[in-house]
Write a protein that holds these residues in place. Structure first.
Motif, PDB file in Angstrom:
ATOM      1  N   ASP A 272      69.848  78.734   9.327  1.00 55.97           N
ATOM      2  CA  ASP A 272      68.978  77.636   8.868  1.00 55.97           C
ATOM      3  C   ASP A 272      67.774  77.414   9.782  1.00 55.97           C
ATOM      4  O   ASP A 272      67.041  76.432   9.613  1.00 55.97           O
ATOM      5  N   VAL A 273      67.590  78.299  10.746  1.00 56.10           N
ATOM      6  CA  VAL A 273      66.469  78.146  11.678  1.00 56.10           C
ATOM      7  C   VAL A 273      65.251  78.835  11.074  1.00 56.10           C
ATOM      8  O   VAL A 273      65.048  80.047  11.221  1.00 56.10           O
ATOM      9  N   LEU A 274      64.439  78.056  10.381  1.00 58.63           N
ATOM     10  CA  LEU A 274      63.240  78.590   9.739  1.00 58.63           C
ATOM     11  C   LEU A 274      62.012  78.445  10.627  1.00 58.63           C
ATOM     12  O   LEU A 274      60.965  79.024  10.347  1.00 58.63           O
ATOM     13  N   GLY A 275      62.153  77.658  11.667  1.00 55.96           N
ATOM     14  CA  GLY A 275      61.070  77.447  12.610  1.00 55.96           C
ATOM     15  C   GLY A 275      61.613  76.710  13.815  1.00 55.96           C
ATOM     16  O   GLY A 275      62.755  76.230  13.816  1.00 55.96           O
ATOM     17  N   ILE A 276      60.806  76.641  14.859  1.00 55.80           N
ATOM     18  CA  ILE A 276      61.213  75.904  16.057  1.00 55.80           C
ATOM     19  C   ILE A 276      60.814  74.452  15.859  1.00 55.80           C
ATOM     20  O   ILE A 276      59.631  74.111  15.890  1.00 55.80           O
ATOM     21  N   ALA A 430      53.332  82.444  19.647  1.00 57.07           N
ATOM     22  CA  ALA A 430      54.531  82.606  20.472  1.00 57.07           C
ATOM     23  C   ALA A 430      55.782  82.222  19.697  1.00 57.07           C
ATOM     24  O   ALA A 430      56.834  82.853  19.840  1.00 57.07           O
ATOM     25  N   GLU A 431      55.666  81.202  18.843  1.00 61.06           N
ATOM     26  CA  GLU A 431      56.817  80.794  18.032  1.00 61.06           C
ATOM     27  C   GLU A 431      57.242  81.924  17.104  1.00 61.06           C
ATOM     28  O   GLU A 431      58.443  82.232  16.976  1.00 61.06           O
ATOM     29  N   LEU A 432      56.277  82.561  16.466  1.00 59.12           N
ATOM     30  CA  LEU A 432      56.598  83.675  15.568  1.00 59.12           C
ATOM     31  C   LEU A 432      57.275  84.816  16.319  1.00 59.12           C
ATOM     32  O   LEU A 432      58.229  85.429  15.818  1.00 59.12           O
ATOM     33  N   GLN A 433      56.791  85.109  17.522  1.00 61.66           N
ATOM     34  CA  GLN A 433      57.402  86.176  18.324  1.00 61.66           C
ATOM     35  C   GLN A 433      58.830  85.825  18.711  1.00 61.66           C
ATOM     36  O   GLN A 433      59.727  86.686  18.675  1.00 61.66           O
ATOM     37  N   GLN A 434      59.062  84.569  19.072  1.00 56.88           N
ATOM     38  CA  GLN A 434      60.414  84.146  19.446  1.00 56.88           C
ATOM     39  C   GLN A 434      61.355  84.214  18.242  1.00 56.88           C
ATOM     40  O   GLN A 434      62.511  84.660  18.366  1.00 56.88           O
ATOM     41  N   LEU A 435      60.888  83.771  17.085  1.00 53.77           N
ATOM     42  CA  LEU A 435      61.720  83.834  15.888  1.00 53.77           C
ATOM     43  C   LEU A 435      62.041  85.276  15.519  1.00 53.77           C
ATOM     44  O   LEU A 435      63.174  85.585  15.106  1.00 53.77           O
ATOM     45  N   LYS A 436      61.096  86.156  15.682  1.00 55.27           N
ATOM     46  CA  LYS A 436      61.327  87.576  15.392  1.00 55.27           C
ATOM     47  C   LYS A 436      62.405  88.137  16.324  1.00 55.27           C
ATOM     48  O   LYS A 436      63.313  88.867  15.884  1.00 55.27           O
ATOM     49  N   ALA A 437      62.328  87.784  17.600  1.00 59.74           N
ATOM     50  CA  ALA A 437      63.326  88.262  18.562  1.00 59.74           C
ATOM     51  C   ALA A 437      64.714  87.716  18.238  1.00 59.74           C
ATOM     52  O   ALA A 437      65.721  88.439  18.305  1.00 59.74           O
ATOM     53  N   LEU A 438      64.784  86.451  17.869  1.00 59.81           N
ATOM     54  CA  LEU A 438      66.073  85.854  17.530  1.00 59.81           C
ATOM     55  C   LEU A 438      66.672  86.511  16.290  1.00 59.81           C
ATOM     56  O   LEU A 438      67.882  86.777  16.234  1.00 59.81           O
ATOM     57  N   ARG A 439      65.845  86.787  15.299  1.00 63.53           N
ATOM     58  CA  ARG A 439      66.370  87.379  14.065  1.00 63.53           C
ATOM     59  C   ARG A 439      66.804  88.822  14.262  1.00 63.53           C
ATOM     60  O   ARG A 439      67.667  89.324  13.542  1.00 63.53           O
ATOM     61  N   HIS A 440      66.214  89.483  15.232  1.00 63.32           N
ATOM     62  CA  HIS A 440      66.613  90.863  15.532  1.00 63.32           C
ATOM     63  C   HIS A 440      67.859  90.917  16.412  1.00 63.32           C
ATOM     64  O   HIS A 440      68.493  91.970  16.530  1.00 63.32           O
ATOM     65  N   LEU A 441      68.222  89.786  16.998  1.00 70.83           N
ATOM     66  CA  LEU A 441      69.311  89.749  17.976  1.00 70.83           C
ATOM     67  C   LEU A 441      70.635  90.301  17.428  1.00 70.83           C
ATOM     68  O   LEU A 441      71.302  91.088  18.115  1.00 70.83           O
ATOM     69  N   PRO A 442      71.077  89.942  16.217  1.00 73.26           N
ATOM     70  CA  PRO A 442      72.345  90.509  15.732  1.00 73.26           C
ATOM     71  C   PRO A 442      72.347  92.039  15.701  1.00 73.26           C
ATOM     72  O   PRO A 442      73.364  92.673  16.033  1.00 73.26           O
ATOM     73  N   LYS A 443      71.231  92.639  15.311  1.00 75.03           N
ATOM     74  CA  LYS A 443      71.162  94.102  15.297  1.00 75.03           C
ATOM     75  C   LYS A 443      71.245  94.667  16.710  1.00 75.03           C
ATOM     76  O   LYS A 443      71.938  95.662  16.956  1.00 75.03           O
ATOM     77  N   ALA A 444      70.573  94.031  17.650  1.00 76.20           N
ATOM     78  CA  ALA A 444      70.636  94.478  19.040  1.00 76.20           C
ATOM     79  C   ALA A 444      72.053  94.331  19.590  1.00 76.20           C
ATOM     80  O   ALA A 444      72.521  95.176  20.370  1.00 76.20           O
TER      81      ALA A 444
END
Length: 609
Positions: A272-276, A430-444
């Motif tokens: 449910d995290v669509l933004g910070i 920076a928010e977009l970059q952080q969200l991208k990193a968080l969404r990639h986290l499960p794959k990592a």
């Protein structure tokens, strides 16, 4: 730190009680027992083995009944012995009238014991819990509910209790103060349990008791009185989905299952995290975070190490000062409260007694900005905090926390980002970059889990050792602490963790070829400093086991083994390294043949101080 189940029904409830104990066994497994009403008397079976053995003993003795209580114990007062196992009977030296199961600690048990002995009661155990049974029996005048109400007024400490009486065969009375207790609602049957999971498959409707509540459950009705004896109604909650959480599936242990569930748990936590945005932490979070001038984190065990990691994140990203306190210590020292402090309490279960007490103490000191990070929506911690973030780890059965810990880290990272944004330190890009990193986290995380075969090879070498050192620097020092804790918890290998720069200030004296040294070596600004520390180990004949990034330039050698993670993950890398540490601890314990899901002397939910 014990599990309680109780029931009153029109069917034999022994299978329900036994299954409930199996589901609660993670809360304590030093002993277990069951008491049932049958043919005008109370019957009991107790075991020093596991619940499966109790079930066999109950079948051998042909126990059955329509009213009963059961208990699985984590010892506090009195050794794990049959005489100390619950339920406790009163009288203890004749036909029993009262049976009690208790979770918690009665602090004034010595005074009550002497008083009851003077009144002729014989004690058959060394527990604090037995005084409850005798006290209720002494006060009983034909109404069990009234006797329990009177008895709890005499008890100091924490408790959840379930009580049955020979003279009232279709009634179970429960009470709680400081320890969780839930009522399960059925059709012409009702239940009590320490956790709703104990009643999975039996009912989906639950009532969570509040502090000081006393409940009376009968076949067709139940009622609750609050701490002042006034009738009250508590909301009925519908819960489902517990059954799948307790299925082991293809895994050897729950801990292994839960390690491999972490990518999904993190994805669910972020769903449910669509933004910070502050609203991630509840209504009113925007104003609360704007008021925050400093942060105080209160936690125990692995949650405390999550808090230590968050200190690095919050101070770096948001430039807000952070204190991290061990909850069991915080309220016993003279601290300096600040009204602009955001008090963050972290607990997987939300029932950790020390964390709840520390939170209440902080509030009493004049710090009303309270935020809970928790995995259980119905827990006391969540109910007491105006702000909260619910992780979605799902049910965690293994005593050693895995997915509970990593989802806490995700929640704390989101808190750091929200605090940074509120102070103008996180722009849209920076928010977009952080969200991208968080969404990639499960794959990592999945890529780290794929390293399991390499980690198994290390574990086979670890299995014969009795001591280990873990090293990290900066953001990864708490990861080393968590890695050492996991190894201690389930393999029983003595392990300690240090900031790598502290080696030469004492711990280096321990280094030898018989003590493996595990290092966390991401390619960050402290890598070259860490390499110098690793050379210090190598020069003393130490054997190094290094988890590093693909580009950390640490090459295997005679005294160096290295496992490379597939990518450097910046500020979020502690989560990835944690998975590697979990796998090392798990497979070392497998090689040593320990009881991984139920390690000795430990229990999952620490509901006593």
């Amino acid at each position: 730190m014990c599990g309680i189940v109780g029931a009153v029904a029109q069917r034999n409830i022994l299978p329900i009680l036994i299954e409930g104990l199996k589901r609660l066994e993670y809360r304590g497994y030093d002993s277990c027992g069951v008491a049932l009403y049958r043919d005008g008397q109370l019957q009991r079976a107790r075991s020093m083995a596991r619940v499966a053995d109790l079930a066999q003993a109950a079948r051998t003795e042909a126990l059955e009944g329509y009213t009963g209580i059961a208990h699985t114990r984590w010892a506090t007062h009195g050794r794990p012995e049959t005489c100390n196992a619950h339920p406790h009977f009163s009288p203890a030296d004749g036909p029993a009238r009262i049976a009690v199961s208790h979770n918690g600690i009665i602090e004034n048990h010595d005074v009550l014991r002497k008083e009851l002995q003077a009144r002729g009661y014989h004690f058959a155990s060394q527990t604090d819990s037995e005084v409850i049974a005798h006290l209720i029996d002494d006060l009983y005048q034909g109404d069990l509910f009234e006797a329990v109400q009177q008895a709890v007024q005499r008890l100091n400490g924490s408790y959840a209790i379930a009580v049955i009486c020979r003279d009232e065969p279709h009634r179970v009375v429960g009470a709680r103060q400081g320890s969780p207790l839930v009522v399960g609602l059925g059709d012409n049957e009702h239940f009590l349990a320490s956790d709703a999971m104990a009643l999975a498959g039996v009912t989906t409707r639950f009532v969570y008791l509040e502090e000081g509540d006393v409940v009376d459950i009968q076949l067709q009705r139940y009622w609750i009185c609050d701490i002042d004896g006034r009738p009250v109604e508590r909301p009925v909650r519908t819960l489902s989905g517990h059954d799948s959480a307790v299925e082991l599936g293809p895994y050897r242990h729950y801990m292994q299952k839960e390690i491999f569930e972490q990518p999904r748990a993190v994805a669910d936590t972020l769903a449910d995290v669509l933004g910070i945005m502050p609203e991630l932490f509840g209504d009113g979070a925007y104003q609360a975070l704007r008021q925050t001038g400093r942060v105080l984190i209160l936690a125990c065990g692995s949650s405390y190490y999550a808090g230590l990691t968050a200190k690095y994140w919050i101070e770096s990203l948001a430039r807000v000062p952070v204190e991290v306190e061990i909850a069991s210590e915080y309220r016993y020292r003279d601290s300096i409260p600040h009204p602009d402090t955001l008090v963050v309490a972290i607990s997987q279960s939300g029932e950790t007694a020390d964390t709840l007490a520390a939170l209440r103490f902080a509030r009493e000191q004049g710090m009303p900005l309270n935020l809970a990070i928790c995995n259980v929506a119905t827990s006391a911690l969540v109910r007491e905090c105006p702000l909260h973030f619910l992780t979605r780890a799902g049910m965690e059965i293994g005593v050693a926390s895995t997915k509970g810990f990593t989802t806490q880290l995700v929640a704390l990272y989101l808190l750091a980002l929200c605090l940074a944004q509120g102070r103008g330190r996180l722009d849209d890009q920076a928010e977009l970059q952080q969200l991208k990193a968080l969404r990639h986290l499960p794959k990592a995380m999945g890529a780290v889990l794929a390293l399991e075969p390499q980690i198994i090879a290390w574990a086979e070498r670890f299995a014969g050792k009795e001591h280990a050192l873990f090293l990290g620097r900066g953001l990864h020092y708490p990861v080393a602490l968590e890695g050492a804790l996991k190894l201690k918890e389930i393999s029983y290998i003595h392990a300690e963790a240090y900031p790598a720069g502290e080696l030469k200030h004492g711990p280096l004296a321990l280094v030898s070829e018989d003590m493996p040294v595990v290092a966390v070596a991401p390619n960050d600004k402290l890598l070259e400093k860490l390499k110098s520390n690793l050379h210090e180990v190598g020069a003393r004949g130490g054997q190094l086991y290094v988890f590093c990034d693909r580009d950390s330039a640490i090459e295997p050698a005679d005294n160096i083994s290295a496992i490379r993670l597939t990518e450097h993950y910046g500020a979020l890398s502690p989560i990835l390294y944690t998975l590697a540490m979990q796998l090392l601890a798990y497979h070392t314990a497998v090689a040593r043949g320990t009881d991984i899901d139920k390690p000795r002397n430990l229990a999952k939910s620490v509901t006593v101080e």
